[in-house]
Design a protein around this motif. Structure first.
Motif, mmCIF file in Angstrom:
data_model
loop_
_atom_site.group_PDB
_atom_site.id
_atom_site.type_symbol
_atom_site.label_atom_id
_atom_site.label_comp_id
_atom_site.label_asym_id
_atom_site.label_seq_id
_atom_site.Cartn_x
_atom_site.Cartn_y
_atom_site.Cartn_z
ATOM 1 N N GLN A 223 0.830 -1.200 0.000
ATOM 2 C CA GLN A 223 0.000 0.000 0.000
ATOM 3 C C GLN A 223 0.869 1.256 0.000
ATOM 4 O O GLN A 223 0.622 2.190 -0.773
ATOM 5 N N LEU A 224 1.913 1.221 0.836
ATOM 6 C CA LEU A 224 2.819 2.375 0.900
ATOM 7 C C LEU A 224 3.473 2.629 -0.452
ATOM 8 O O LEU A 224 3.547 3.767 -0.928
ATOM 9 N N LEU A 226 2.370 1.777 -3.331
ATOM 10 C CA LEU A 226 1.360 2.234 -4.294
ATOM 11 C C LEU A 226 1.121 3.733 -4.153
ATOM 12 O O LEU A 226 0.872 4.434 -5.133
ATOM 13 N N GLU A 227 1.205 4.203 -2.918
ATOM 14 C CA GLU A 227 0.922 5.623 -2.684
ATOM 15 C C GLU A 227 2.139 6.508 -2.931
ATOM 16 O O GLU A 227 2.016 7.731 -3.025
ATOM 17 N N ASP A 228 3.317 5.888 -3.040
ATOM 18 C CA ASP A 228 4.551 6.657 -3.236
ATOM 19 C C ASP A 228 4.562 7.311 -4.623
ATOM 20 O O ASP A 228 4.410 6.628 -5.632
ATOM 21 N N PRO A 229 4.745 8.644 -4.712
ATOM 22 C CA PRO A 229 4.714 9.305 -6.028
ATOM 23 C C PRO A 229 5.839 8.847 -6.942
ATOM 24 O O PRO A 229 5.762 8.998 -8.163
ATOM 25 N N ILE A 236 3.225 0.132 -10.594
ATOM 26 C CA ILE A 236 1.886 0.179 -9.987
ATOM 27 C C ILE A 236 1.068 -1.023 -10.454
ATOM 28 O O ILE A 236 0.360 -1.669 -9.671
ATOM 29 N N SER A 240 -0.459 -3.781 -8.007
ATOM 30 C CA SER A 240 -1.887 -4.081 -7.884
ATOM 31 C C SER A 240 -2.122 -5.574 -7.937
ATOM 32 O O SER A 240 -2.975 -6.119 -7.218
#
Ligand code: ADP
Ligand code: MG
Length: 412
Positions: A223-224, A226-229, A236, A240
């Motif tokens: 999750q981290l 995935l959220e990392d720009p 990604i 997923s």
């Protein structure tokens, strides 16, 4: 007492041959007897009866041929074929009046056995035995009536004694023994099944706990990322997939944990209608995908006591299976009925249905016919939850017609 002696001799031969048939079929792992081998053994029985018949006149033969036909017809479902075999064998002994009276008796019997066999197996063991004996008596009476009509020169007392005592005696011995063998076999199966479940339960509890924690950690880090720009689109996509697979693994573990801990964690009132409506809502996307109409007929007042989450998980699994059994669409109905003692939930689909073997294996760990799409844990969990709630499950299924699940819970 010539006839009685012949009949008793016939009966002992039948018992000896049946003994060998029993030993032979006991060698098979699941104690099954195929249609061909039952035909073979019953033909041997018939042949032994004919071979040692009593002949008061050349065209009349008296023996226990009705016995193999009756047992084969009722217990093995081969009555029609055995009736034809009787007529054919009798044909070899001459095409006389006896032959034609056999046709007159055994052709209707063939039809009778064909119709009665499914009904017979729906009866309780005790009634099956009583029915077999009564049918034997009716056949004996019919034969005696024929003999009276022919006015033969035979000892009447002997004939009546032979026909009214020996066949019912033989049928009682054979049907009671068969019921005993059937019961022992079912018991043995049940034992094997519960042994298997115990192993899975223990393993499941041990492994699931160990795996759940690292799994949760892995999910958090995915999750981290995935959220990392800084994560690229390609990564990604990969992440997923990882996340989906982790969800799947979590679901399996959840099923496992529920299964190995069937005791109810929370005991609270469950409003059956509310919960079932919620489950149907959760499964809406699946039912749309399969073009399945869900029809509910739920009583407002139904309450149960138990763990709400587990109740949901249980009926989620059952209803999902029902939907999945109708790949070309169909109708699934959910009904509740209650009286003072029980609350019954009926889930009925008109999907692919199950064979008897599949029904027997339902609820076994890892048993699935869905290949890589199935886990084979759903029904196992259903059974353990229902057991923990003191309920029972009755399943009726026919291939190509559909399946009906009945869950019966005590009201209080
Ligand atoms: P899964 O759904 O992952 O295969 P389940 O334990 O839920 O595992 O079900 C086990 C098997 O029981 C299914 O694969 C299917 O063959 C059979 N089954 C369960 N419910 C039904 C149903 N309503 N109609 C037909 N078959 C069913
Ligand atoms: Mg399932």
């Amino acid at each position: 007492m010539e006839i009685t002696m012949h009949f008793f001799f016939n009966l002992s031969l039948i018992m000896i041959i049946l003994f060998f048939a029993l030993v032979w079929s006991g060698k098979n792992k699941n104690f099954s007897i195929s249609r061909w081998s039952s035909l073979f053994w019953c033909s041997v029985l018939l042949w032994s009866c004919f071979q040692f018949s009593y002949h008061p006149t050349p065209s009349i033969s008296m023996d226990l041929r009705e016995l193999p036909v009756l047992i084969g017809g009722l217990y093995l479902g081969i009555g029609p074929m055995l009736s034809i075999i009787v007529i054919v064998i009798r044909g070899f002994y001459g095409l006389d009046s006896g032959f034609f009276s056999n046709i007159a008796l055994y052709l209707p019997l063939a039809f009778f056995f064909w119709r009665i066999y499914p009904w017979f197996w729906k009866q309780r063991p005790y009634r099956r035995v009583v029915f077999s004996i009564s049918l034997g008596l009716v056949l004996s009476l019919l034969t005696l009536a024929c003999l009276e009509f022919m006015n033969l020169n035979i000892n009447r007392f002997d004939a009546y004694f032979a026909y009214l005592v020996v066949p019912p005696l033989g049928i009682t011995m054979i049907s009671v023994t068969s019921e005993f063998v059937i019961r022992t076999f079912h018991l043995q199966n049940k034992l094997i099944k519960s042994g298997k479940l115990e192993v899975v339960e223990q393993m499941g509890a041990a492994i699931s706990h160990e795996i759940r924690n690292p799994l949760t950690a892995a999910k958090g880090f995915v999750q981290l990322l995935l959220e990392d720009p800084k994560t690229t689109t390609k990564h990604i996509d990969y992440l997923s997939i990882i996340s989906q697979e982790l969800d799947l693994a979590e679901q399996v573990i959840k099923d496992y944990l529920t299964f190995s801990k069937p005791s109810l964690e929370k005991v609270e009132p469950i409003h059956v209608m509310e919960e079932l409506t919620l489950i149907v809502k959760m499964l809406k996307p699946t039912s749309n995908q399969y073009s399945v109409d869900i029809i509910t007929q739920l009583e407002k007042a139904g309450y149960l006591v138990g763990d709400r989450q587990k109740f949901q998980q249980c009926f989620f699994n059952v209803i999902k299976n029902g939907i999945e059994s109708m790949p070309r669409g169909g109708q699934l109905s959910i009904k509740t009925k209650s009286d003072q003692r029980n609350l019954t939930i009926i889930v009925k689909d008109n999907g692919v249905g199950m064979t008897k073997e599949q029904l027997d294996r339902l609820g076994e760990p890892y048993y699935s016919t869905k290949g890589s799409k199935g886990t084979g844990l759903g029904m196992m969990v259903v059974y353990s939850i229902v057991r923990a709630m003191n309920g029972i499950i009755r399943v009726q299924s026919e291939v190509g017609v559909g399946t009906t699940f009945r869950f019966i819970f005590p009201s209080k």
